[in-house]
Design an enzyme around this catalytic site. Structure first.
Site, PDB file in Angstrom:
ATOM      1  N   GLU A 121      63.952  48.414  43.549  1.00  0.00           N
ATOM      2  CA  GLU A 121      65.028  47.804  44.074  1.00  0.00           C
ATOM      3  C   GLU A 121      65.122  48.940  44.829  1.00  0.00           C
ATOM      4  O   GLU A 121      66.274  48.747  46.013  1.00  0.00           O
ATOM      5  CB  GLU A 121      65.600  47.380  42.944  1.00  0.00           C
ATOM      6  CG  GLU A 121      66.409  46.911  43.298  1.00  0.00           C
ATOM      7  CD  GLU A 121      67.798  45.647  43.130  1.00  0.00           C
ATOM      8  OE1 GLU A 121      68.088  46.474  41.361  1.00  0.00           O
ATOM      9  OE2 GLU A 121      68.840  45.085  43.098  1.00  0.00           O
ATOM     10  N   ARG A 166      65.795  31.099  46.057  1.00  0.00           N
ATOM     11  CA  ARG A 166      66.910  30.982  45.890  1.00  0.00           C
ATOM     12  C   ARG A 166      68.556  31.190  46.347  1.00  0.00           C
ATOM     13  O   ARG A 166      69.805  30.526  46.371  1.00  0.00           O
ATOM     14  CB  ARG A 166      67.343  32.818  45.136  1.00  0.00           C
ATOM     15  CG  ARG A 166      66.777  32.461  43.546  1.00  0.00           C
ATOM     16  CD  ARG A 166      66.604  33.912  43.531  1.00  0.00           C
ATOM     17  NE  ARG A 166      65.514  34.090  41.971  1.00  0.00           N
ATOM     18  CZ  ARG A 166      65.605  34.987  41.600  1.00  0.00           C
ATOM     19  NH1 ARG A 166      65.570  36.311  41.920  1.00  0.00           N
ATOM     20  NH2 ARG A 166      64.916  35.201  40.261  1.00  0.00           N
ATOM     21  N   ARG A 171      64.502  37.515  48.399  1.00  0.00           N
ATOM     22  CA  ARG A 171      63.731  37.457  46.970  1.00  0.00           C
ATOM     23  C   ARG A 171      63.330  36.435  46.169  1.00  0.00           C
ATOM     24  O   ARG A 171      63.994  35.660  45.829  1.00  0.00           O
ATOM     25  CB  ARG A 171      63.902  39.227  46.479  1.00  0.00           C
ATOM     26  CG  ARG A 171      62.806  39.588  45.540  1.00  0.00           C
ATOM     27  CD  ARG A 171      63.167  41.170  44.433  1.00  0.00           C
ATOM     28  NE  ARG A 171      63.830  39.875  43.347  1.00  0.00           N
ATOM     29  CZ  ARG A 171      63.686  39.732  42.853  1.00  0.00           C
ATOM     30  NH1 ARG A 171      62.897  39.247  42.016  1.00  0.00           N
ATOM     31  NH2 ARG A 171      65.473  38.848  41.719  1.00  0.00           N
ATOM     32  N   GLY A 208      60.509  54.277  38.237  1.00  0.00           N
ATOM     33  CA  GLY A 208      60.520  54.888  37.714  1.00  0.00           C
ATOM     34  C   GLY A 208      59.453  55.215  36.606  1.00  0.00           C
ATOM     35  O   GLY A 208      58.888  55.893  37.004  1.00  0.00           O
ATOM     36  N   LEU A 238      60.281  42.092  39.074  1.00  0.00           N
ATOM     37  CA  LEU A 238      58.744  42.949  38.564  1.00  0.00           C
ATOM     38  C   LEU A 238      57.419  43.602  39.005  1.00  0.00           C
ATOM     39  O   LEU A 238      57.369  44.943  38.539  1.00  0.00           O
ATOM     40  CB  LEU A 238      58.981  42.792  37.772  1.00  0.00           C
ATOM     41  CG  LEU A 238      59.936  41.677  36.902  1.00  0.00           C
ATOM     42  CD1 LEU A 238      59.251  41.436  35.372  1.00  0.00           C
ATOM     43  CD2 LEU A 238      60.830  42.797  36.050  1.00  0.00           C
ATOM     44  N   HIS A 297      72.289  34.579  43.517  1.00  0.00           N
ATOM     45  CA  HIS A 297      70.989  34.294  42.469  1.00  0.00           C
ATOM     46  C   HIS A 297      71.810  32.652  41.875  1.00  0.00           C
ATOM     47  O   HIS A 297      73.378  32.643  41.498  1.00  0.00           O
ATOM     48  CB  HIS A 297      70.908  34.987  40.776  1.00  0.00           C
ATOM     49  CG  HIS A 297      69.691  34.046  40.153  1.00  0.00           C
ATOM     50  ND1 HIS A 297      69.818  33.281  39.773  1.00  0.00           N
ATOM     51  CD2 HIS A 297      68.595  35.025  40.194  1.00  0.00           C
ATOM     52  CE1 HIS A 297      68.784  32.598  39.047  1.00  0.00           C
ATOM     53  NE2 HIS A 297      67.621  33.632  39.099  1.00  0.00           N
TER      54      HIS A 297
END
Lengths: 256, 655
Positions: B443, B348, B453, B62, B459, B283
């Protein structure tokens, strides 16, 4: 454990006063904010209004949580935000006084929630490097020494929580302002605007009603990120230097 | 367009035969973005001044979008429910950001980053979007360095890198264990500069509660001023949602407490399709749950797997022993054993499932038995404690504060936890949802990570969308609006949306039941974790759907929301969010039930190869995009078929 809480309530039916609460069944593994969650659950179950407090990440990085706990911003643990403080610090029967961050430039919104938008305005005054998207050169084009990057990072770790201003008897936010000035002034990318930046940010700091620094050091002692007073010294040096080199730009001097 | 009803394990699911068009540009994969940029209609600087854009959310996606659009000359209105735009949960990202810079000369390239991301996502992402992401990744690093982000450096003054899971190169840039914080502050500073310049107007402590659609286009939002309670109308020519993920549907997750789905869900209810809602990332390295009162889970960065070795005792009997008393030969370094090529740096989803299996076998550690060790003794012996402190000091401190254990002296205990949601609003190549003029970035959208992911890619995606993609693609939509003029907030559509919001608030306040909002949220979370968590099956998901429906009915009968709507009222805020989470939870279970295959983070017990996810490319090589029908229990499934022209569909192998 059982605790006696004295919590600042303000807004609605409360004019602004410390209200007593007894809380039972507190577990030493809880975080401080989870303890307040338990209190609020209890208040809601009694159809009373819960205590308003701000929090978000609960990992000590977003800077949203605050609270003055027994007279200390973010409580007794060194370099720790309130959300990372755990209840094993306390023992059965303890009394804990919980108040909002207090500073002239942080008006109370409700209970323990204060308005810290003054910090945003200090950044808006000049706490940035004026580079628009797409203008950047390659990331490795300007070498930045490892130590330089590390010292800029030390300053950049500030989470903007406001504990420095809440801890300061003068209600000064020089540590916050100094951290941003110094983060950018230490990097080669930040140098072209350094003089203008420090002048604009300090002026905004004063306009917001924050007090001046008189080298007390409470800010550094209470800062949850351990931001050093050196940053205030560097800001003062930058500010003094700027007062010699910077002249007000006359209208029409730029552009044309 | 026809809709048929399909029976999925006893649940009737409506399915449309429409094929969603991602509007991928022409050309080969590495020419598409260049072609697009060269041919997309532009808006002249003079016209940009006459166009308003609303950006909701001030995380990486944003803030970067708002700042970049402001720099271009649009009038931007920016909304955050936080007290400041610097608080968004992007700030908590620890480990780093990927970019195909190849500064290490270790064989990295745009293609390799693209390939790793497609493979890491288990072949459920759209090739064209992912390739574009890899292409712009290098520009992100340059931009952030120029903004003053203090990335870690070598003694020479050049940028340092480290490795993350699922890859064999070092392409991750980092700023200690606070990379997200530093990148967000960079974007926040860029946004602050535009606020000062007057091109961005900031609305702190405002929560978006509806999107307003006029003549089929998104033309504004309804927002609640969280201090006064006032319901406000805001208009614009386009609306950008950058409102993050919905991991908190599980109650316990690594997300910040305020993360929620409301903005995206309200958009969904207004016509934006929801893509792959069941794709959630668990995670592997989080601090285990300690008690009922727990409010959130804390992540220990994936970067720790660079130097930490994961193990459990070989024998169940040893699980109660102090870890330092368990001999080397009695330890099972199970990731190194099963996946020798990637070792502790498998993706992950793979690492999480492996942890679950060893705990299911009874070899888990800690009081609950739900934990595995992450051990740094090898690294400390090799590098010394100081070097380890320099790399991970803040993470070790955080671990010590929470657990009261010293990770320099004994291994950390970790366990998987909900962390990220790959699903989100379905968007096309231009990041536009199925509602014209409504865009979703970061996201909040579903686009780039498929079913799993890779670390340090969130990021990258947030900033890619905001700095380098949206500023181009939004122009295509806005170029048709240069003569539209200001959008009025007096239209019947705004009146209806405002009334709808006020009615929802009044309804929740009027129930005056006996159970707190928090207690409903906790119950929803338990259902989701048990039946729609690390492993899912048809029976459990069917049960969960029933339980969630009952929970929703109970919510509207018995929830208690204190206070009123004309004041600062966090309980009311939460009540609105939990109502939307309950509806989303059901859709996630429906989606998980419908996807009768395992892929990435979505693991169906019925579809496996000795514990490894078994995809079904013949039947499920599509993105599921769910359409709201008015009844949350009765959505329509639309499909976007995924075409793989540049990466061969294959079983993921990390061994």
């Amino acid at each position: 454990m059982k605790l006696n809480l004295k919590i600042w309530r303000q807004g609605g039916k409360y004019k602004g006063e410390l209200v007593n609460y007894q809380l039972d069944g507190v577990n030493e593994h809880m975080s401080f904010l989870e303890m307040l969650d338990v209190l609020n659950e209890e208040l809601v179950s009694k159809k009373e209004e819960p205590v308003a407090f701000e929090h978000d990440c609960r990992e000590g990085i977003c800077g949203t949580c605050s609270l003055v706990i027994n007279g200390r911003p973010h409580g007794p643990w060194k370099a720790t935000t309130t959300c990372q403080l755990h209840m094993r610090e306390y023992k059965d029967g303890d009394t804990i006084v919980i108040e909002p961050f207090r500073a002239k430039a942080f008006p109370v919104i409700k209970d323990l929630v204060v308005d810290r938008s003054s910090f945003d305005r200090i950044i808006q005054a000049g706490g940035y490097i004026s580079v628009s998207t797409g203008q950047a050169q390659d990331g490795n084009a300007i070498p930045v020494g490892k130590d330089t990057a590390a010292s800029a990072m030390n300053a950049a770790e500030c989470i903007g929580c406001g504990a420095c201003a809440a801890a300061c008897p003068n209600g000064s936010a020089m540590l916050f302002t100094g951290a941003k000035v110094s983060h950018l002034a230490r990097l080669p990318q930040g140098r072209p605007e350094a003089a203008k930046r420090v002048q604009a940010m300090v002026a905004q700091h004063d306009t917001e009603g924050f007090g001046n620094c008189t080298n007390i050091g409470a800010c550094e002692a209470e800062c949850p990120k351990g931001i050093s007073l050196d940053n205030i010294a560097l800001m003062n040096r930058e500010y003094t230097a700027a007062s010699f080199t910077e002249r007000p730009v006359t209208v029409g001097a730029e552009g044309a | 367009m026809a809709i048929k009803e399909v029976d999925v394990h006893g649940l009737k699911i409506k399915e449309s035969d429409r094929q969603l068009d991602p509007k991928t540009p022409q050309g080969s994969i590495d020419e598409k973005w260049t072609y697009y940029k060269g041919h997309v209609p532009l808006v002249s600087p003079a016209n940009k001044m006459r166009i308003d854009v609303i950006v909701v959310g001030t995380g990486l996606a944003g803030s970067s979008a708002a700042a970049s659009l402001g720099e271009l000359g649009y009038n931007v209105k920016v909304f955050t429910f936080h007290d400041s735009p610097r608080r968004a949960h992007s700030i908590a990202a620890q480990g780093g950001i990927n970019a195909a810079k190849n500064y290490r000369n270790d064989g990295d390239s745009v293609y390799r980053l693209f390939y790793d991301t497609i493979k890491g996502g288990d072949y459920r992402a759209r090739e064209s979007n992912v390739h574009r992401l890899a292409e712009v990744s290098a520009d992100i690093i340059d931009q952030c360095v120029a903004q003053g982000v203090p990335f870690a450096r070598e003694y020479s003054g050049t940028l340092d890198n480290r490795s993350f899971g699922g890859v064999q190169v070092s392409r991750t840039f980092y700023a200690r264990g606070q990379t997200g914080q530093q990148l967000l502050i960079g974007a926040y500073q860029a946004l602050s500069r535009q606020i000062k310049a007057g091109s961005c107007k900031m609305y702190n402590r405002h929560e978006m509660l509806d999107v307003v659609i006029v003549d089929g286009k998104a033309r504004g939002i309804i927002a609640r001023n969280l201090i006064t309670g006032e319901i406000e109308r805001h208009s614009a020519h386009a609306v950008v949602l950058a409102t993050g993920g919905y991991g908190n549907v599980f109650y316990l997750s690594t997300n910040a407490m305020m993360c929620n789905v409301t903005a995206a869900w309200r958009a969904h209810r207004r016509g934006a399709f929801f893509g792959n809602p069941c794709f959630t990332q668990i995670h592997p390295t989080c601090i285990p749950v300690t008690g009922e009162y727990q409010s959130k889970l804390t992540l220990m960065s994936e970067s720790l797997r660079n130097d930490g070795r994961i193990w459990v005792p070989k024998r169940k009997e040893d699980c109660g022993k102090h870890p330092n008393d368990i001999k080397e030969e009695d330890r099972d370094y199970y990731l190194e054993r099963i996946y020798p090529a990637f070792g502790n740096l498998v993706p992950r989803d793979v690492a999480s499932r492996a942890a679950k299996y060893v705990c299911d076998e009874g070899r888990g550690v800690g009081k609950s038995g739900l934990g595995v060790y992450l051990d740094f003794s090898t690294a400390i012996n090799r590098l010394g404690e100081d070097k380890v402190r320099e790399r991970y000091g803040n993470l070790f401190d955080m671990y010590a504060k929470i657990t009261d254990e010293n990770p320099y002296k004994q291994p950390m205990r970790i366990y998987p936890a909900v962390h990220y949601t790959m699903g989100g609003l379905w968007v096309d190549y231009e990041l536009m949802t199925t509602v014209p003029g409504l865009f979703a970035t970061g996201e909040c959208n579903f686009s780039d990570h498929g079913a799993n992911r890779l670390g340090a890619s969130a990021l990258m995606q947030g900033l890619a969308d905001g700095y380098f993609v949206l500023p181009y693609t939004i122009g295509n939509f806005l170029s048709k609006d240069i003569r539209t003029g200001k959008i009025s907030t007096d239209s019947p559509e705004f009146t209806e949306a405002e009334k709808n919001t006020k009615d929802r608030i009044a309804q929740l306040l009027s129930i005056k039941g006996n159970q707190s909002v928090e207690s409903f949220h906790r119950r929803l979370g338990k259902i989701m974790w048990e039946y729609c968590g690390m492993a899912r099956n048809a029976q459990g998901l069917t049960k969960a759907i029933g339980l969630i429906r009952e929970l929703r009915a109970e919510y509207y009968k018995d929830v208690f929301v204190p206070g009123n709507d004309k004041e600062y009222n966090p309980e009311l805020e939460k009540a609105l969010r939990v109502a939307d989470f309950i509806e989303l939870g059901e859709l996630m279970c429906i989606d998980a039930l419908n996807r009768n295959e395992s892929c990435g983070g979505h693991f169906r017990d019925e579809s496996q190869d000795n514990g490894e996810a078994k995809r079904d490319d013949e039947n499920y090589a599509y993105a599921a995009a769910w359409e709201f029908t008015g009844d949350p229990s009765d959505p329509i499934l639309n499909k976007e078929h995924l075409v793989f022209e540049n990466v061969k569909l294959a079983t993921r192998v990390y061994a």
